[in-house]
Scaffold this motif. Structure first.
Motif, short mmCIF file in Angstrom:
data_model
loop_
_atom_site.label_atom_id
_atom_site.label_comp_id
_atom_site.label_asym_id
_atom_site.label_seq_id
_atom_site.Cartn_x
_atom_site.Cartn_y
_atom_site.Cartn_z
N ILE A 137 0.87 -1.18 0.00
CA ILE A 137 0.00 0.00 0.00
C ILE A 137 0.90 1.23 0.00
N PRO A 138 0.36 2.40 -0.33
CA PRO A 138 1.20 3.61 -0.30
C PRO A 138 1.71 3.89 1.11
N ASN A 139 2.91 4.40 1.20
CA ASN A 139 3.50 4.77 2.48
C ASN A 139 2.61 5.70 3.28
N SER A 140 1.96 6.60 2.57
CA SER A 140 1.16 7.63 3.24
C SER A 140 -0.01 7.05 4.03
N LEU A 141 -0.40 5.82 3.75
CA LEU A 141 -1.54 5.22 4.45
C LEU A 141 -1.14 4.54 5.75
N LEU A 142 0.16 4.35 5.98
CA LEU A 142 0.58 3.72 7.23
C LEU A 142 0.18 4.58 8.42
N GLU A 143 -0.36 3.94 9.45
CA GLU A 143 -0.86 4.67 10.63
C GLU A 143 0.25 4.77 11.68
N LEU A 144 1.30 5.50 11.33
CA LEU A 144 2.49 5.55 12.18
C LEU A 144 2.19 6.16 13.54
N GLN A 145 1.43 7.25 13.56
CA GLN A 145 1.12 7.89 14.84
C GLN A 145 0.27 6.97 15.72
N LYS A 146 -0.66 6.26 15.10
CA LYS A 146 -1.52 5.33 15.85
C LYS A 146 -0.68 4.19 16.43
N ILE A 147 0.28 3.70 15.64
CA ILE A 147 1.17 2.65 16.13
C ILE A 147 2.01 3.17 17.30
N ARG A 148 2.53 4.38 17.13
CA ARG A 148 3.37 4.97 18.17
C ARG A 148 2.59 5.16 19.47
N ASP A 149 1.42 5.74 19.37
CA ASP A 149 0.62 5.99 20.57
C ASP A 149 0.19 4.68 21.23
N GLY A 150 -0.19 3.70 20.40
CA GLY A 150 -0.63 2.43 20.96
C GLY A 150 0.50 1.70 21.67
N ALA A 151 1.68 1.71 21.06
CA ALA A 151 2.83 1.04 21.66
C ALA A 151 3.25 1.71 22.96
N GLN A 152 3.16 3.05 22.97
CA GLN A 152 3.52 3.77 24.19
C GLN A 152 2.55 3.46 25.32
N LYS A 153 1.28 3.33 24.98
CA LYS A 153 0.27 3.00 26.00
C LYS A 153 0.49 1.58 26.53
N ILE A 154 0.84 0.65 25.66
CA ILE A 154 1.04 -0.75 26.06
C ILE A 154 2.27 -0.89 26.97
N THR A 155 3.36 -0.22 26.60
CA THR A 155 4.63 -0.43 27.30
C THR A 155 4.90 0.58 28.41
N GLY A 156 4.28 1.75 28.34
CA GLY A 156 4.63 2.80 29.28
C GLY A 156 5.99 3.39 29.00
N ALA A 157 6.45 3.27 27.75
CA ALA A 157 7.79 3.72 27.37
C ALA A 157 7.90 5.24 27.46
N LEU A 158 9.12 5.71 27.69
CA LEU A 158 9.38 7.14 27.65
C LEU A 158 9.21 7.65 26.23
N HIS A 159 9.64 6.83 25.26
CA HIS A 159 9.56 7.25 23.86
C HIS A 159 9.47 6.01 22.98
N VAL A 160 8.62 6.06 21.97
CA VAL A 160 8.53 4.99 20.98
C VAL A 160 8.94 5.58 19.64
N ARG A 161 9.92 4.98 19.01
CA ARG A 161 10.42 5.46 17.72
C ARG A 161 10.02 4.47 16.64
N ILE A 162 9.40 4.98 15.58
CA ILE A 162 9.00 4.16 14.45
C ILE A 162 9.94 4.44 13.28
N LYS A 163 10.56 3.39 12.76
CA LYS A 163 11.42 3.53 11.58
C LYS A 163 10.77 2.75 10.43
N ASN A 164 10.43 3.47 9.38
CA ASN A 164 9.79 2.84 8.22
C ASN A 164 10.85 2.49 7.19
#
Length: 405
Positions: free
Chosen positions: A278-305
């Motif tokens: 699918i086009p890169n622009s459709l990836l839900e990067l912010q949703k992944i970041r926010d969800g992962a941060q909520k699951i782990t309680g991490a200080l920071h979640v970094r997404i590398k595409n």
């Protein structure tokens, strides 16, 4: 607790010239603790500590003016020599300072010119040696064979020219631990400044010197270091952004490192890899970041595409005498077929895209173009329904024939 006589910081006390307020708060708090404990702090500027071109001040210079540390800065004479002057407490300036038996010399950040500067440092120190002293040079540089990036570095042989005038060289700049002949020591950065460093050995040296100037250096890395985790997710065979998001978050739920009470929160890096349908622009990067941060309680979640699109080798095998319109349709069709959402209707989509382009070039109104898109999509959907119905009838006939047989 170790009751040290002094602390040396060999450059890059800060990671950036422009220091965020919260970072300065930590710096002042830490240095104040040292001052209240009666432990002098001696520093030199690294490449990240240097002042801006249009200012005579760096933040280290300000901290020195506030009497929170001793910033050693040699001067350069008109003849190109490095000149050392004794530290002046009232002026808060100087190139070397005496603390007990130790005579500590500073230096500047010389960058790629460090090899050129070593002989001048040797001469400057030799002119200011003190009988019976333990001579320390603080130097911010890379050394060949020990650097973590492909930048110019001085050779070990060049560095060892300093052995003639020093008993100890404290090194900075490279963010990993190493030592050379129990004489030159680089402890590695206390904090991680890049996630690529989290596996490197880092820390501080506790150094003991006896009356004969013999050195015992103990590397200490057993302190609270922030945990890091790297996760990798393969996007192959996914044709929907929401499905990718759900799958990534499921991986984080099963494998993610959680924050523990009383410990530094982790930093989590998630790398998306593989061939993206699918086009890169459709990836839900912010949703992944926010969800992962909520699951782990991490200080920071970094997404590398790091996903790669399907190869754009388009219109292969097309006859060289084909007209412009045919070539354009083939190029677009070959691109569309690489998007998993539309590959089954690539011919219709290509025809629609060419038609929309033509209408736009003819200055057709947006409403008319939208109407054209709606008509074509409706027609495409009807064709799909008809095809499905015809397939169903064919299947019924084949089943009936098979039963009769």
């Amino acid at each position: 607790d170790e009751k040290v006589d002094f602390v040396i910081i060999c450059g890059d006390f800060f990671h950036k010239r422009s220091v965020p307020p919260e970072t300065m708060n930590y710096a002042v708090a830490g240095l104040t603790m040292m001052k209240e404990a009666g432990i002098p702090v001696v520093a030199i500027e690294g490449n990240h500590d240097q002042k801006h071109i249009d200012s005579p001040y760096s933040w280290l210079r300000s901290l020195a003016n506030w009497n929170l540390l001793c910033l050693l800065e040699p001067t350069n004479s008109d003849g190109g020599r490095i000149v050392y002057e004794r530290w002046n407490e009232e002026q808060g300036r100087g190139g070397f300072v005496d603390i007990g038996r130790a005579r500590i010399f500073g230096s500047h950040w010389y960058g790629a010119s460090a090899g050129w500067a070593i002989p001048m440092l040797v001469d400057g120190i030799r002119e200011n040696r003190r009988d019976g002293a333990f001579h320390i040079l603080m130097l911010h540089t890379d050394v060949e064979g020990h650097q973590t990036h492909p930048m110019p570095a001085i050779s070990v042989a060049t560095l060892k020219e300093l052995k003639a005038v020093t008993e100890y060289v404290g090194l900075g700049h490279t963010h990993m631990n190493y030592e050379i002949e129990n004489w030159a020591f680089n402890p590695g950065s206390i904090e991680v400044t890049s996630i690529n460093e989290y596996r490197e050995t880092r820390g501080v040296y506790l150094v003991e010197v006896d009356e004969t100037n013999s050195v015992k250096a103990t590397h200490i890395d057993q302190y609270r270091q922030r945990p890091f985790q790297r996760l990798r997710f393969d996007v192959d065979h996914y044709d929907d952004a929401a499905k990718i998001t759900d799958a990534v978050l499921e991986m984080v739920t099963n494998q993610g490192r959680r924050a523990e009470e009383g410990q530094p929160e982790p930093i989590v890096e998630i790398t998306l890899a593989g061939r993206l349908g699918i086009p890169n622009s459709l990836l839900e990067l912010q949703k992944i970041r926010d969800g992962a941060q909520k699951i782990t309680g991490a200080l920071h979640v970094r997404i590398k595409n790091h996903t790669s699109p399907v190869e754009y080798a388009v219109a292969e095998g097309l006859d060289e005498n084909s007209g412009r319109e045919m070539r354009e349709r083939r190029v677009i069709e070959d691109l569309v077929v690489r998007d998993n959402r539309f590959k089954a209707r690539s011919e219709q989509m290509a025809r629609l895209i060419v038609g929309v382009k033509r209408e736009a070039l003819n200055d057709e109104s947006p409403d008319k173009i939208a109407e054209l898109i709606g008509i074509e999509l409706d027609a495409s959907n009807e064709r799909t329904k008809t095809d499905d119905a015809e397939t169903s009838v064919e299947n019924d006939i084949l089943q009936a024939v098979g039963t009769s047989s």
